[in-house]
Design a protein around this motif. Structure first.
Motif, PDB file in Angstrom:
ATOM      1  N   LYS A 318      46.573  29.970  27.517  1.00 54.48           N
ATOM      2  CA  LYS A 318      46.085  29.914  28.900  1.00 54.48           C
ATOM      3  C   LYS A 318      46.478  28.574  29.532  1.00 54.48           C
ATOM      4  O   LYS A 318      46.955  28.511  30.673  1.00 54.48           O
ATOM      5  CB  LYS A 318      44.570  30.085  28.912  1.00 54.48           C
ATOM      6  N   THR A 319      46.286  27.492  28.759  1.00 55.24           N
ATOM      7  CA  THR A 319      46.656  26.153  29.238  1.00 55.24           C
ATOM      8  C   THR A 319      48.161  26.071  29.497  1.00 55.24           C
ATOM      9  O   THR A 319      48.612  25.452  30.469  1.00 55.24           O
ATOM     10  CB  THR A 319      46.255  25.087  28.192  1.00 55.24           C
ATOM     11  N   ARG A 320      48.941  26.699  28.629  1.00 52.93           N
ATOM     12  CA  ARG A 320      50.408  26.720  28.782  1.00 52.93           C
ATOM     13  C   ARG A 320      50.801  27.455  30.056  1.00 52.93           C
ATOM     14  O   ARG A 320      51.659  26.993  30.820  1.00 52.93           O
ATOM     15  CB  ARG A 320      51.023  27.413  27.552  1.00 52.93           C
ATOM     16  N   THR A 336      46.027  34.370  39.113  1.00 58.87           N
ATOM     17  CA  THR A 336      45.723  35.209  37.939  1.00 58.87           C
ATOM     18  C   THR A 336      45.165  34.359  36.799  1.00 58.87           C
ATOM     19  O   THR A 336      44.233  34.764  36.094  1.00 58.87           O
ATOM     20  CB  THR A 336      47.002  35.936  37.458  1.00 58.87           C
ATOM     21  N   ILE A 337      45.760  33.160  36.644  1.00 56.24           N
ATOM     22  CA  ILE A 337      45.306  32.259  35.577  1.00 56.24           C
ATOM     23  C   ILE A 337      43.863  31.830  35.816  1.00 56.24           C
ATOM     24  O   ILE A 337      43.072  31.698  34.878  1.00 56.24           O
ATOM     25  CB  ILE A 337      46.220  31.010  35.487  1.00 56.24           C
ATOM     26  N   GLU A 338      43.488  31.613  37.082  1.00 53.24           N
ATOM     27  CA  GLU A 338      42.113  31.224  37.392  1.00 53.24           C
ATOM     28  C   GLU A 338      41.124  32.301  36.935  1.00 53.24           C
ATOM     29  O   GLU A 338      40.058  32.005  36.390  1.00 53.24           O
ATOM     30  CB  GLU A 338      41.959  30.962  38.893  1.00 53.24           C
ATOM     31  N   VAL A 343      37.512  34.447  32.237  1.00 55.89           N
ATOM     32  CA  VAL A 343      37.313  35.415  31.151  1.00 55.89           C
ATOM     33  C   VAL A 343      37.366  34.723  29.786  1.00 55.89           C
ATOM     34  O   VAL A 343      36.521  34.968  28.917  1.00 55.89           O
ATOM     35  CB  VAL A 343      38.376  36.539  31.222  1.00 55.89           C
ATOM     36  N   THR A 344      38.355  33.851  29.590  1.00 60.12           N
ATOM     37  CA  THR A 344      38.486  33.174  28.289  1.00 60.12           C
ATOM     38  C   THR A 344      37.303  32.238  28.037  1.00 60.12           C
ATOM     39  O   THR A 344      36.846  32.104  26.899  1.00 60.12           O
ATOM     40  CB  THR A 344      39.795  32.368  28.197  1.00 60.12           C
ATOM     41  N   THR A 345      36.811  31.604  29.112  1.00 55.17           N
ATOM     42  CA  THR A 345      35.648  30.725  28.954  1.00 55.17           C
ATOM     43  C   THR A 345      34.430  31.531  28.522  1.00 55.17           C
ATOM     44  O   THR A 345      33.685  31.137  27.614  1.00 55.17           O
ATOM     45  CB  THR A 345      35.344  29.975  30.269  1.00 55.17           C
ATOM     46  N   ASP A 346      34.226  32.703  29.168  1.00 60.00           N
ATOM     47  CA  ASP A 346      33.104  33.571  28.781  1.00 60.00           C
ATOM     48  C   ASP A 346      33.270  34.073  27.351  1.00 60.00           C
ATOM     49  O   ASP A 346      32.301  34.117  26.575  1.00 60.00           O
ATOM     50  CB  ASP A 346      33.004  34.768  29.739  1.00 60.00           C
ATOM     51  N   LEU A 347      34.501  34.456  27.000  1.00 63.53           N
ATOM     52  CA  LEU A 347      34.778  34.942  25.655  1.00 63.53           C
ATOM     53  C   LEU A 347      34.504  33.854  24.616  1.00 63.53           C
ATOM     54  O   LEU A 347      33.888  34.102  23.573  1.00 63.53           O
ATOM     55  CB  LEU A 347      36.241  35.400  25.555  1.00 63.53           C
ATOM     56  N   GLN A 348      34.947  32.639  24.946  1.00 65.11           N
ATOM     57  CA  GLN A 348      34.721  31.508  24.037  1.00 65.11           C
ATOM     58  C   GLN A 348      33.223  31.253  23.861  1.00 65.11           C
ATOM     59  O   GLN A 348      32.743  31.020  22.744  1.00 65.11           O
ATOM     60  CB  GLN A 348      35.399  30.270  24.607  1.00 65.11           C
TER      61      GLN A 348
END
Length: 675
Positions: A318-320, A336-338, A343-348
């Motif tokens: 995601k960072t890449r 889209t990345i935002e 989503v990735t933050t919630d998943l984490q």
């Protein structure tokens, strides 16, 4: 039916029920009339019995069945929970733990349960263990056949012709006996005075080397009564029980064979073989998935680790993608990345919560340990546990048990005084130890506090000089608070003698090393005759953290955000030197300065003197320091990766992370930098 598929479930459930038994037995000891606790103990024992019988582990089933008999009598008030009963039930739980772990490790260990079964049977009759040991030979007509060599047989036959009897003497030492070989030596000497010892199991050499658990056997020829032999041995301190029975000669073996055959067919015979087989074929000791009441799922910890690694890779990619979107100014991609970021933050967050477990899982084993150790040292100690619902990452939970054991043993042995000494000081004769857990920001604080005699800084200074750790001049300059912290030095101990509890000088050093390896820190506060407080600060998780990226020359480093106080700009002339240490004055406080380029030997390109320097102010506990860097890049979520065995032990570096552009950045260990 193949039971291997249920092995993981059996082990997990058994360990949970054993933990419940330990906790409830402590409650029962404090309140022998508590029927609800008795019911819970009975349910746990009954469940273990049912599971073990189903799995074919007959030793476990047989022991829990005998425990049930005692518990049922306690529930019906036919018996009262006295010291004999409580101690024996604790011994049963310890033995059950050994049996369960033997199954888990596929060790096939020969764990003897007959002495415990005998004790439980005696207690069920309402008798005391000491009295039963003396009555055993008179009541029991059971005889034993031993394997003797030819010379031993000749001696036995000669003695029999002279009207003497060959006895088998089984001696059981008390749990926690420190000098087992000395007690065995005293017992053998006593038997020599009563007759002739012809054989011992294990051998005399093995007894001298303490190569035995808590029981040993001796065969003695004597014209004394069996009761006298028992009374003589029971008079020796730390001997728990003595069973004396006539030893039958081999030529009479045929009369015993049917009984022996019958015994082989009884539950418990051949236990080791039955217990070993399922464990040997089962490669996994934990269940992968288990539905409990439709509300929770038990998952193998390895699967959670794998899931966390995948989430970590997702964060890196995601960072890449963010980097690519910003570099090429791709608006659609950035939007889209935002969304992906959320989503990735919630998943984490969800994965982290799944990995979080309450510290109560570790704390639950300490009340029993404190009880046993305080009894051993003849001290009265009350353990108060608070905040056991506080959650920590599973990887941290697995590692903090040993440091806490050291701190608690230290508090009981060195901290809390004997009841008489406490009375003379006007204190409650019952000492108090508090084990507290709580959240503070992104950290968990664990406190081990006692109301004992405290740590005398003068004694610490004196011992440190005696052991050559510091000079007398250095000791005289030390502030009391700094002197007390020397208890964490390797090899330091104030104990006058080395025991199995303390005195080797490795405990507190091991505590500090382990806590720091987890990214935490440990501190101590003490007041003479009021007590000591050891405070451990641990990170919530060791996997994905927020960090500040900084630049030194061409190198990028990450500093964990939880350790950062603030970032400031200072002019070069604001940096002063005191005793060869660069410092700055920040809001009335003198803060030491660390030049990161110098510490890490980063080659800097030739450049002009800067008008302003970037300083990252970090803290560890109450201490603060400033780290000078060239550039502040910004805050970023990073995935901590281990450096591996080859680079393990580099103090200033805590790990590494992969940045959005694929570059590797090292994560700084703030604690080591400050030292």
């Amino acid at each position: 039916m193949d039971m291997n598929q249920y092995m993981g479930m059996f082990l997990e459930e058994s360990r949970e029920h054993l933990q419940t038994l330990n906790r409830c037995l402590l409650d029962l000891e404090n309140d022998p009339n508590n029927l609800s606790v008795l019911d819970e103990i009975f349910r746990s024992a009954h469940t273990i019995k049912g599971m073990s019988a189903t799995m074919g582990f007959t030793s476990i089933a047989e022991l829990t069945h005998e425990m049930e008999n005692i518990l049922d009598l306690l529930r019906k008030a036919a018996l009262k929970a006295n010291n004999d009963i409580i101690d024996t039930l604790f011994q049963c739980v310890d033995t059950l733990e050994q049996l369960v772990e033997s199954v888990a490790n596929n060790s096939g260990a020969d764990i003897e349960i007959k002495p415990l079964l005998t004790k439980l049977s005696v207690l069920a009759k309402g008798e005391t263990l000491a009295g039963a040991a003396a009555d055993t030979p008179a009541e029991s007509g059971n005889t034993t056949i031993a394997n003797f060599n030819e010379s031993e047989m000749n001696v036995i036959k000669t003695a029999k012709g002279q009207g003497m009897v060959t006895y088998e003497v089984k001696v059981s030492l008390k749990e926690g006996t420190l000098l087992k070989s000395a007690r065995a030596y005293m017992a053998m000497n006593a038997l020599d005075e009563l007759g002739d010892v012809i054989k011992s199991i294990p051998s005399v050499e093995e007894l001298e080397k303490e190569n035995f658990d808590l029981t040993f056997e001796a065969f003695v020829i004597s014209d004394e009564e069996a009761e006298k032999i028992q009374q003589t041995l029971l008079a020796i301190s730390e001997i728990d029980a003595v069973v004396v029975s006539p030893c039958q000669l081999p030529e009479q073996e045929k009369t015993v064979t049917p009984q022996a055959e019958q015994e082989k067919s009884l539950p418990g015979a051949g236990t080791e073989k039955k217990e070993k087989s399922p464990a040997a074929e089962s490669g996994n000791t934990t269940t992968e998935k288990k539905i409990r009441g439709g509300q929770s799922v038990r998952v193998d910890i390895e699967k959670l680790d794998s899931l966390l690694n995948l989430v970590g890779e997702l964060v890196i990619n995601k960072t890449r993608l963010e980097q690519i979107g910003l570099t090429h100014k791709l608006t659609d991609l950035v939007e889209t990345i935002e969304q992906m970021d959320r989503v990735t933050t919630d998943l984490q967050t969800v994965v982290m919560k799944v990995r979080m477990v309450p510290v109560g899982q570790v704390f639950n084993r300490f009340p029993r340990m404190v009880r046993d150790l305080s009894h051993e040292l003849n001290k009265e100690v009350n353990l108060i546990v608070q905040g056991e619902e506080t959650e920590l990452d599973r990887t941290v939970i697995d590692e903090i048990g040993d440091p806490l054991v050291h701190l608690l043993r230290n508090a009981i042995d060195h901290g809390v005084e004997h009841p008489d000494e406490r009375k003379s000081k006007g204190k409650n004769p019952v000492g108090e130890i508090r084990l507290i857990a709580r959240h503070e920001g992104n950290n968990v604080i664990i406190v081990v506090e006692d109301d004992g005699k405290g740590i005398n800084p003068d004694i610490i200074r004196q011992k440190a000089v005696e052991k050559g750790l510091i000079s007398q001049a250095e000791a005289d300059k030390l502030e009391p608070g700094e002197a007390v912290k020397m208890v964490f030095l390797p090899g330091f101990s104030t104990a006058a003698t080395v025991t199995d509890i303390s005195g080797r000088g490795v405990g507190m050093d091991a505590v500090k090393t382990k806590i720091e390896s987890l990214g935490g820190m440990v501190d101590v506060e003490t007041k003479i005759n009021e007590g000591s407080k050891f405070k451990i600060r641990l990170p919530l998780t060791l996997a994905i953290i927020q960090a500040l990226l900084v630049k030194v020359a061409e190198e990028i480093y990450a500093i964990p955000l939880g350790s950062i106080d603030s970032t400031i700009n200072v002019a070069p002339n604001q940096i002063k030197t005191i005793q060869n240490q660069e410092v700055i004055l920040l809001r009335g406080q003198i803060i030491p300065i660390v030049r990161l380029a110098n510490v890490l030997n980063v080659p800097e390109p030739c450049q002009q003197e800067q008008d302003e320097l970037f300083v990252v102010v970090v803290h560890m506990g109450e201490q603060r320091a400033g780290i000078i860097v060239d550039t502040l890049i910004g805050q970023q979520e990073i995935v901590i990766k281990s450096l591996g065995k080859l680079l393990a032990g580099i103090k200033v570096i805590a790990g590494a992370t992969i940045l959005g552009n694929g570059q590797v950045a090292l994560i700084l260990d703030v604690g080591s930098l400050m030292h």
